[in-house]
Design a protein around this motif. Structure first.
Motif, PDB file in Angstrom:
ATOM      1  N   VAL A 125       0.847  -1.209   0.000  1.00  0.00           N
ATOM      2  CA  VAL A 125       0.000   0.000   0.000  1.00  0.00           C
ATOM      3  C   VAL A 125       0.878   1.253   0.000  1.00  0.00           C
ATOM      4  O   VAL A 125       0.568   2.252  -0.645  1.00  0.00           O
ATOM      5  N   GLU A 126       2.000   1.165   0.711  1.00  0.00           N
ATOM      6  CA  GLU A 126       2.950   2.279   0.720  1.00  0.00           C
ATOM      7  C   GLU A 126       3.461   2.557  -0.712  1.00  0.00           C
ATOM      8  O   GLU A 126       3.512   3.701  -1.148  1.00  0.00           O
ATOM      9  N   TRP A 127       3.810   1.507  -1.430  1.00  0.00           N
ATOM     10  CA  TRP A 127       4.258   1.645  -2.829  1.00  0.00           C
ATOM     11  C   TRP A 127       3.141   2.250  -3.679  1.00  0.00           C
ATOM     12  O   TRP A 127       3.373   3.154  -4.476  1.00  0.00           O
ATOM     13  N   ALA A 128       1.926   1.744  -3.496  1.00  0.00           N
ATOM     14  CA  ALA A 128       0.796   2.213  -4.306  1.00  0.00           C
ATOM     15  C   ALA A 128       0.523   3.691  -4.062  1.00  0.00           C
ATOM     16  O   ALA A 128       0.185   4.430  -4.986  1.00  0.00           O
ATOM     17  N   GLU A 129       0.718   4.128  -2.794  1.00  0.00           N
ATOM     18  CA  GLU A 129       0.481   5.540  -2.484  1.00  0.00           C
ATOM     19  C   GLU A 129       1.576   6.426  -3.075  1.00  0.00           C
ATOM     20  O   GLU A 129       1.294   7.478  -3.647  1.00  0.00           O
ATOM     21  N   VAL A 130       2.828   5.989  -2.929  1.00  0.00           N
ATOM     22  CA  VAL A 130       3.943   6.789  -3.462  1.00  0.00           C
ATOM     23  C   VAL A 130       3.815   6.962  -4.982  1.00  0.00           C
ATOM     24  O   VAL A 130       4.023   8.041  -5.519  1.00  0.00           O
ATOM     25  N   PHE A 131       3.455   5.881  -5.675  1.00  0.00           N
ATOM     26  CA  PHE A 131       3.394   5.952  -7.145  1.00  0.00           C
ATOM     27  C   PHE A 131       1.973   6.212  -7.665  1.00  0.00           C
ATOM     28  O   PHE A 131       1.770   6.272  -8.880  1.00  0.00           O
ATOM     29  N   ASP A 132       1.006   6.352  -6.733  1.00  0.00           N
ATOM     30  CA  ASP A 132      -0.375   6.675  -7.076  1.00  0.00           C
ATOM     31  C   ASP A 132      -0.966   5.685  -8.096  1.00  0.00           C
ATOM     32  O   ASP A 132      -1.398   6.070  -9.188  1.00  0.00           O
ATOM     33  N   ILE A 133      -0.955   4.417  -7.713  1.00  0.00           N
ATOM     34  CA  ILE A 133      -1.356   3.340  -8.629  1.00  0.00           C
ATOM     35  C   ILE A 133      -2.238   2.301  -7.916  1.00  0.00           C
ATOM     36  O   ILE A 133      -2.250   2.227  -6.698  1.00  0.00           O
TER      37      ILE A 133
END
Ligand SMILES: [Zn+2]
Ligand SMILES: [Zn+2]
Length: 274
Positions: A125-133
């Motif tokens: 979820v952290e990755w998804a938030e950083v890259f907005d995906i």
């Protein structure tokens, strides 16, 4: 308040004041709790201590591996695939530091994350938030999500076309929603299958294996292994990558078929001369 991370499996939890009492991934029979007891960390601690780094390597045209060194949690490798302007992260890692963000941006950023199974949910979820995906997870594994997010798309059925060239297939086995990724344009158009450990490449990389639990060495039933082999037979690929940086460079579908037959013979007692 923090998103606590289990050190044994590397999976991050939803925001809480104190660490959870136990880790639902590790207390389940496919994983294990550290014999010295449950240990929690946070992303800030991982970054501050500077003990871990992510290494990004070009594996073949359009495919990069990302691995944390020294090994953290289960120690998996994630893959970044660049295909016709669509960048997909296949499986995920816990550590997301400035270096990794910069490196991924240099490679064109990310458009989606897709996961093989819960052992690699890490800090997705952290990755998804950083890259907005968005994050793609099979609905059959929904109950293993420890940090819920509106970014998670639960797909169902046997197949999901992310793009024409990037297709998810549910094989089950190791986990009910266990999925593999078919990358049709990989390996110079011959096709690549990325399997996590839904199909595991063994040290003799002409062979694969299929397990319900890898750390606890619990096999799958013969009928399930045959079903996986039959589904995979219909896919076009020559090369295979697993989650531990192992590769079958060619005739990977043949390796799956031969390995399934050997595995079933072993279960049925016809492989051995005892
Ligand atoms: Zn855990
Ligand atoms: Zn696993």
């Amino acid at each position: 308040m923090n998103h606590f991370i289990c050190e044994t499996c590397g999976i991050q939890y939803e925001l809480t004041d104190a660490p959870p009492e136990s880790c639902i991934i590790c207390t389940e029979e496919r994983q294990y709790v550290n014999p010295n007891g449950q240990v929690w960390t946070t992303m800030e601690q991982m970054i501050e201590k500077g003990r871990y780094q992510n290494e990004c390597l070009l594996e073949e045209e359009g495919l990069y591996s990302i691995t944390t060194t020294p090994s953290f949690g289960i120690g998996q490798t994630a893959y970044l695939i660049q295909n016709k302007g669509f960048n997909l992260l296949w499986d995920c890692l816990t550590l997301l530091d400035e270096y990794t963000i910069k490196k991924v941006k240099e490679l064109g950023g990310l458009h989606a994350i897709a996961l093989s199974h819960p052992h690699y949910y890490s800090s997705q979820v952290e990755w998804a938030e950083v890259f907005d995906i968005p994050i793609y997870i099979h609905k059959d594994d929904e109950k293993w999500v420890t940090r819920p997010s509106e970014r998670i798309i639960f797909w169902s059925g046997e197949t999901l076309e992310l793009t024409k060239e990037l297709v998810l297939h549910r094989l089950g086995g190791h986990f009910e929603g266990g999925a593999v990724l078919e990358w049709k344009e990989g390996c110079g158009q011959k096709g690549v299958l990325l399997t996590g450990d839904i199909i595991q490449i063994v040290p003799d990389n002409r062979w694969v294996s299929f397990m319900y639990s890898y750390p606890n060495l619990i096999p799958l039933p013969a009928a399930k292994v045959q079903e996986i082999a039959d589904t995979v037979k219909g896919l076009n690929f020559d090369r295979m990558y697993n989650a531990f940086h192992r590769v079958i460079k060619k005739d990977a579908n043949g390796a799956v078929q031969r390995s399934a037959q050997r595995y079933i013979a072993a279960l049925n007692g016809t492989l051995f001369h005892t």
